[in-house]
Design a protein around this motif. Structure first.
Motif, PDB file in Angstrom:
ATOM      1  N   ASN A   7     -46.396-104.258  67.869  1.00 38.14           N
ATOM      2  CA  ASN A   7     -47.736-104.199  67.300  1.00 38.14           C
ATOM      3  C   ASN A   7     -47.931-105.223  66.185  1.00 38.14           C
ATOM      4  OD1 ASN A   7     -45.906-102.672  65.716  1.00 38.14           O
ATOM      5  ND2 ASN A   7     -47.592-101.662  64.693  1.00 38.14           N
ATOM      6  N   ARG A  67     -51.566-106.924  63.766  1.00 42.48           N
ATOM      7  CA  ARG A  67     -53.006-106.827  63.553  1.00 42.48           C
ATOM      8  C   ARG A  67     -53.772-107.805  64.439  1.00 42.48           C
ATOM      9  NH1 ARG A  67     -56.069-107.123  57.655  1.00 42.48           N
ATOM     10  NH2 ARG A  67     -58.144-106.516  58.408  1.00 42.48           N
ATOM     11  N   GLY A 125     -58.292-101.226  70.015  1.00 38.76           N
ATOM     12  CA  GLY A 125     -57.458-100.832  68.888  1.00 38.76           C
ATOM     13  C   GLY A 125     -58.152-100.963  67.550  1.00 38.76           C
ATOM     14  N   ARG A 126     -58.823-102.085  67.314  1.00 34.65           N
ATOM     15  CA  ARG A 126     -59.475-102.293  66.015  1.00 34.65           C
ATOM     16  C   ARG A 126     -60.617-101.309  65.806  1.00 34.65           C
ATOM     17  NH1 ARG A 126     -59.883-108.943  65.855  1.00 34.65           N
ATOM     18  NH2 ARG A 126     -57.642-109.344  66.045  1.00 34.65           N
ATOM     19  N   ASP A 135     -59.201 -97.958  64.960  1.00 37.28           N
ATOM     20  CA  ASP A 135     -58.707 -97.966  63.582  1.00 37.28           C
ATOM     21  C   ASP A 135     -59.863 -97.777  62.602  1.00 37.28           C
ATOM     22  OD1 ASP A 135     -56.606 -98.273  61.628  1.00 37.28           O
ATOM     23  OD2 ASP A 135     -57.411-100.266  61.203  1.00 37.28           O
ATOM     24  N   ALA A 159     -61.012 -94.163  62.690  1.00 39.72           N
ATOM     25  CA  ALA A 159     -60.060 -93.299  61.981  1.00 39.72           C
ATOM     26  C   ALA A 159     -60.296 -93.364  60.478  1.00 39.72           C
ATOM     27  CB  ALA A 159     -58.628 -93.703  62.325  1.00 39.72           C
ATOM     28  N   GLN A 160     -60.574 -94.555  59.963  1.00 28.69           N
ATOM     29  CA  GLN A 160     -60.869 -94.687  58.540  1.00 28.69           C
ATOM     30  C   GLN A 160     -62.151 -93.948  58.166  1.00 28.69           C
ATOM     31  OE1 GLN A 160     -60.768 -98.793  57.238  1.00 28.69           O
ATOM     32  NE2 GLN A 160     -59.027 -99.264  58.538  1.00 28.69           N
ATOM     33  N   LYS A 180     -54.335 -92.533  62.784  1.00 24.88           N
ATOM     34  CA  LYS A 180     -54.201 -93.895  62.255  1.00 24.88           C
ATOM     35  C   LYS A 180     -52.850 -94.487  62.624  1.00 24.88           C
ATOM     36  CE  LYS A 180     -55.557 -94.805  58.096  1.00 24.88           C
ATOM     37  NZ  LYS A 180     -56.523 -95.874  58.393  1.00 24.88           N
ATOM     38  N   GLU A 181     -51.805 -93.657  62.567  1.00 32.12           N
ATOM     39  CA  GLU A 181     -50.464 -94.138  62.906  1.00 32.12           C
ATOM     40  C   GLU A 181     -50.369 -94.525  64.376  1.00 32.12           C
ATOM     41  OE1 GLU A 181     -45.827 -92.532  62.799  1.00 32.12           O
ATOM     42  OE2 GLU A 181     -47.424 -91.369  61.868  1.00 32.12           O
ATOM     43  N   VAL A 230     -52.900 -95.294  66.400  1.00 32.14           N
ATOM     44  CA  VAL A 230     -53.827 -96.380  66.711  1.00 32.14           C
ATOM     45  C   VAL A 230     -53.230 -97.741  66.401  1.00 32.14           C
ATOM     46  CG1 VAL A 230     -55.994 -97.429  65.902  1.00 32.14           C
ATOM     47  CG2 VAL A 230     -55.950 -95.035  66.583  1.00 32.14           C
ATOM     48  N   GLN A 231     -52.285 -97.794  65.468  1.00 31.59           N
ATOM     49  CA  GLN A 231     -51.662 -99.065  65.122  1.00 31.59           C
ATOM     50  C   GLN A 231     -50.941 -99.689  66.312  1.00 31.59           C
ATOM     51  OE1 GLN A 231     -52.374-100.431  62.168  1.00 31.59           O
ATOM     52  NE2 GLN A 231     -53.555 -98.541  61.897  1.00 31.59           N
TER      53      GLN A 231
END
Length: 293
Positions: free
Chosen positions: A27, A29, A245-246, A249, A252-253, A286-287, A289-290
């Protein structure tokens, strides 16, 4: 859904030359590529970069190419004067007493200047580029299939966590109106006792105004509605095969932000407990989704 973790390998033999490609990804970013290819094939580096960017959207990707040839024509002449110069320098090195030094000629053969890089005409370069690109493409097929299998497992985990968050939200939604009612009863009883002790009478609508202010201040209906909307979108994205993915993320935030708002507005122990559980579930989201492309 695709995971960003995977491994793929492929090999072929053409005209007595064996080509082997390995591709690994973890993984990251953004898309980060790293190539390990023989020096005499640097001309194909741009083709490899282009191939990786066409097939993969996110992740740290490492591609390694190995070539082996049994043909005597593939041997490159060594500059023996350079070899001798390396040996002379090594023999002049100070060796600790009791250590028996050895010189690895195979390692010296790989040092700069010992042999000239292979020179290919345009036709040969094109043929080699086609072969290594085809093998790399096959290795990427295996990598992406592994990422797809891992992605299905990730999607299952994410859907399960989303379901648990929905359960906590439903509990909070049921509890929220009761909190206002309980506040009204507590306030009425407390004020009644105080007014009785002071032998005073309270205006009829004063208590109602106070409860209305409390209800407005502690209203979490908008936060619950937004969380449900985020969870609905989260579930839809888990069903898609696109690069999500982004977006996941970001959602999730947003879920965590809404949970914090509910926690700060509510003055109820049961809701506070549900918020703590929900925040733990969002952290798990969040974990996970990374690892999603």
């Amino acid at each position: 859904m695709l995971s960003m973790t995977g491994y793929g390998a492929a090999q072929t033999t053409q005209e007595g030359v064996a080509y082997a490609v390995e591709v690994r990804s973890v993984n990251h970013r953004y898309l980060k590529t790293s190539l390990k290819i023989p020096e005499f094939l640097q001309f194909a580096e741009a083709e490899f970069e282009s191939l990786l960017r066409r097939r993969i959207a996110r992740g740290s990707v490492n591609l390694s190419l190995r070539i082996r040839s049994q043909s005597a024509a593939a041997l490159r002449p060594l500059d023996m004067s350079v070899v001798q110069a390396y040996v002379d320098q090594l023999t002049q090195a100070k060796i600790p007493t009791g250590v028996q030094p050895t010189i690895d000629l195979a390692a010296i053969a790989l040092l700069p200047g010992v042999s000239d890089a292979a020179v290919f005409d345009e036709e040969t370069r094109t043929r080699i580029a086609e072969v290594v690109t085809r093998v790399a493409d096959q290795a990427l097929d295996a990598l992406i299939e592994m990422r797809r299998v891992e992605g299905r497992s990730l999607a299952d985990d994410l859907r399960e966590i989303v379901g648990q968050i929905r359960s906590e939200i439903d509990s909070i939604a049921v509890r929220a109106p009761v909190v206002v009612e309980e506040y009204f009863e507590r306030l009425r009883n407390r004020v009644g006792l105080l007014m009785q002790a002071a032998q005073l009478e309270l205006e009829a609508d004063a208590l109602a105004r106070e409860v209305a202010v409390y209800a407005e201040r502690s209203d979490i209906s908008e936060e619950l509605s937004r969380i449900r909307s985020h969870l609905e979108q989260f579930g839809e994205l888990c069903e898609r095969g696109d690069q999500v993915g982004r977006t996941l993320d970001f959602l999730a935030q947003e879920l965590l932000r809404e949970a914090n708002t509910i926690g700060s507005k509510s003055n109820d122990v049961r809701i506070a407990r549900s918020v703590v559980v929900m925040k733990g579930l969002v952290d798990r989201l969040k974990e996970q989704v990374q690892n999603v492309e």
